[in-house]
Scaffold this active site. Structure first.
Site, PDB file in Angstrom:
ATOM      1  N   SER A 124       0.663  -1.042   0.043  1.00  0.00           N
ATOM      2  CA  SER A 124      -0.031  -0.114  -0.001  1.00  0.00           C
ATOM      3  C   SER A 124       0.792   1.211  -0.077  1.00  0.00           C
ATOM      4  O   SER A 124       1.835   1.271   0.564  1.00  0.00           O
ATOM      5  CB  SER A 124      -0.951  -0.185   1.126  1.00  0.00           C
ATOM      6  OG  SER A 124      -1.295   1.171   1.524  1.00  0.00           O
ATOM      7  N   TYR A 148      -2.072  -0.859  10.939  1.00  0.00           N
ATOM      8  CA  TYR A 148      -2.097  -1.456   9.667  1.00  0.00           C
ATOM      9  C   TYR A 148      -0.823  -1.158   8.702  1.00  0.00           C
ATOM     10  O   TYR A 148      -0.250  -1.973   8.140  1.00  0.00           O
ATOM     11  CB  TYR A 148      -3.284  -0.920   9.101  1.00  0.00           C
ATOM     12  CG  TYR A 148      -3.448  -1.215   7.638  1.00  0.00           C
ATOM     13  CD1 TYR A 148      -3.616  -2.367   7.077  1.00  0.00           C
ATOM     14  CD2 TYR A 148      -3.315  -0.023   6.776  1.00  0.00           C
ATOM     15  CE1 TYR A 148      -3.742  -2.774   5.765  1.00  0.00           C
ATOM     16  CE2 TYR A 148      -3.381  -0.354   5.123  1.00  0.00           C
ATOM     17  CZ  TYR A 148      -3.629  -1.644   4.977  1.00  0.00           C
ATOM     18  OH  TYR A 148      -3.505  -1.937   3.499  1.00  0.00           O
ATOM     19  N   LYS A 152       2.147  -3.682   6.733  1.00  0.00           N
ATOM     20  CA  LYS A 152       2.528  -3.583   5.190  1.00  0.00           C
ATOM     21  C   LYS A 152       4.015  -3.460   5.286  1.00  0.00           C
ATOM     22  O   LYS A 152       4.797  -4.151   4.685  1.00  0.00           O
ATOM     23  CB  LYS A 152       1.854  -2.363   4.627  1.00  0.00           C
ATOM     24  CG  LYS A 152       0.430  -2.833   4.362  1.00  0.00           C
ATOM     25  CD  LYS A 152       0.137  -3.844   3.417  1.00  0.00           C
ATOM     26  CE  LYS A 152      -1.237  -4.430   3.369  1.00  0.00           C
ATOM     27  NZ  LYS A 152      -1.436  -5.658   2.777  1.00  0.00           N
TER      28      LYS A 152
END
Ligand code: NAD
Ligand code: UD1
Length: 340
Positions: A124, A148, A152
């Site tokens: 992302s 989050y 990643k």
């Protein structure tokens, strides 16, 4: 190719199954259905004529992953499975680390043992943290702003280390910008649980009457109209990007990161007005205070994807809004109702 699609019943995974099948690949979906419905695969069949093989399972379940890899021989894996809600990751960090990190470790360990080394990962643009310089190139500094984003970044770090340790890996880290829109048939789209956090599903739910009005988070940013700018990419373009990667992955040893974005930024108000054009009426909105953690501007330098895979976006903001609205209006309850 026979492709393992983890998280393949989800939003991006299901659209990628369509592109894979249309390109002549075979897709096998592995998903625990924690944030999706198997109905999405019926819609893949409605669109392509083929329903991917579905195996319900969890990437953290070593025995289930191993049994899957014993049963099928895969040419490549596209790894979408993971938890993805930024706000939830702040309140439930343990779940995010456990699901995304432990799950990915189990999956990659079993892949290694079964000799499957072509691996495409859903990363992302969140790994760029607060952008220092725009447009964002793949060599920009990396940082995490929330659990989050941390998952990643750690997953990327793990993959870089694994590729460094074992030359058999061919890993492509795809850094998505803002995936939006839906399949143009209106049969497939994004089906978020509860009240959406992201802009486009919020807008479509206001338009259908499920939500009263959109709050535009801040109009005092140093941008052309004061609202935040993002790089919105049509989910079908994004899905096609994965298939372009597969066509080159055998020639890509190691681990390489590539942005998947359009290279264009749109402000929140520009999106609102494009959506109003698509539905032919005004969208109720009000200006609200800024949302904590939002960067003023974020958009990709998308030239590497074109250089390496010959891929670039084909659909613009009008198609994004048209398709998002078609999906929402044909499926007011998402996958909760059967295909029309
Ligand atoms: P999604 O929630 O629709 O799809 C993810 C799928 O993974 C779901 O079907 C879910 O049931 C499954 N899953 C979750 N944990 C699992 C586990 N332990 N085992 C098996 N299946 C599991 O999300 P999406 O929008 O399609 O995103 C796909 C991937 O792309 C995610 O990794 C996400 O972080 C990444 N990504 C998404 C966006 C976005 O805006 N949608 C942006 C950047 C990156
Ligand atoms: C968010 C995540 C990002 C994740 C991405 C993928 C945050 C801070 N970032 O990106 O990590 O990779 O989703 O889905 O959550 N907006 C409104 N009103 C709304 C919703 C959004 O004005 O009701 C604005 C936001 O302030 C932002 C823009 O719309 O400027 C896009 O927001 P959103 O869709 O949530 O995406 P990002 O914040 O870019």
């Amino acid at each position: 190719m026979r492709i393992l699609v983890t998280g393949g019943t989800g939003y991006i995974g299901s659209h990628t199954c369509v592109e894979a099948i249309n390109a002549g690949h075979e897709a096998v979906v592995f998903d625990n259905l924690s944030n999706s419905s198997e109905e999405s695969l019926n819609r893949v069949r409605a669109v392509t004529g083929t329903r991917p093989v579905f195996v319900k399972g969890d990437i953290r379940d070593r025995a289930a992953v191993s049994a899957l890899l014993d049963k099928f021989s895969f040419d490549a894996v596209i790894h979408f499975a993971g938890l993805k809600a930024v706000g939830e990751s702040v309140s439930k960090p343990w779940e995010y680390y456990e699901n995304n990190i432990c799950g990915t470790l189990v999956l990659m360990d079993e892949l290694r043992k079964h000799g499957v080394f072509n691996f495409v990962f859903s990363s992302s643009a969140t790994v760029y943290g607060n952008p220092e310089k725009l447009p964002l190139t793949e060599d920009a500094p990396l940082s995490a702003l929330n659990p989050y984003g941390q998952t990643k970044l750690w997953q990327e770090d793990m993959m870089r280390a694994m590729a460094c340790a074992d030359p058999r890996w061919h890993i492509v880290l795809l850094r998505y910008f803002n995936p939006v829109g839906a399949h143009p048939s209106g049969l497939m789209g994004e089906d978020p649980n509860g009240i959406p956090n992201n802009l486009m599903p919020y807008i479509t739910q206001v338009a259908i009457g499920r939500l009263r009005e959109l709050s535009v988070f801040g109009n005092d940013y140093p941008t052309r109209d004061g609202t935040c700018i993002r790089d919105y990419i049509h989910v079908c373009d994004l899905a096609a990007g994965h298939i372009a990667v597969l066509s080159k992955i055998n020639d890509m040893p190691g681990c390489d990161a590539v942005n998947l974005g359009s290279g264009h930024g749109y402000s929140v108000l520009e999106i609102v007005h494009a959506f109003e054009k698509a539905i032919g009426r005004p969208l109720p909105y009000r200006i609200a205070s800024r949302r904590a953690g939002d960067a003023a501007e974020c958009y990709a330098d998308a030239s590497k994807a074109e250089r390496v895979f010959g891929w670039k976006t084909k659909r613009g903001i009008d198609e994004i809004c048209r398709d998002a609205w078609k999906w929402q209006s044909m499926n007011p309850n998402g996958y909760g109702q059967s295909a029309s």
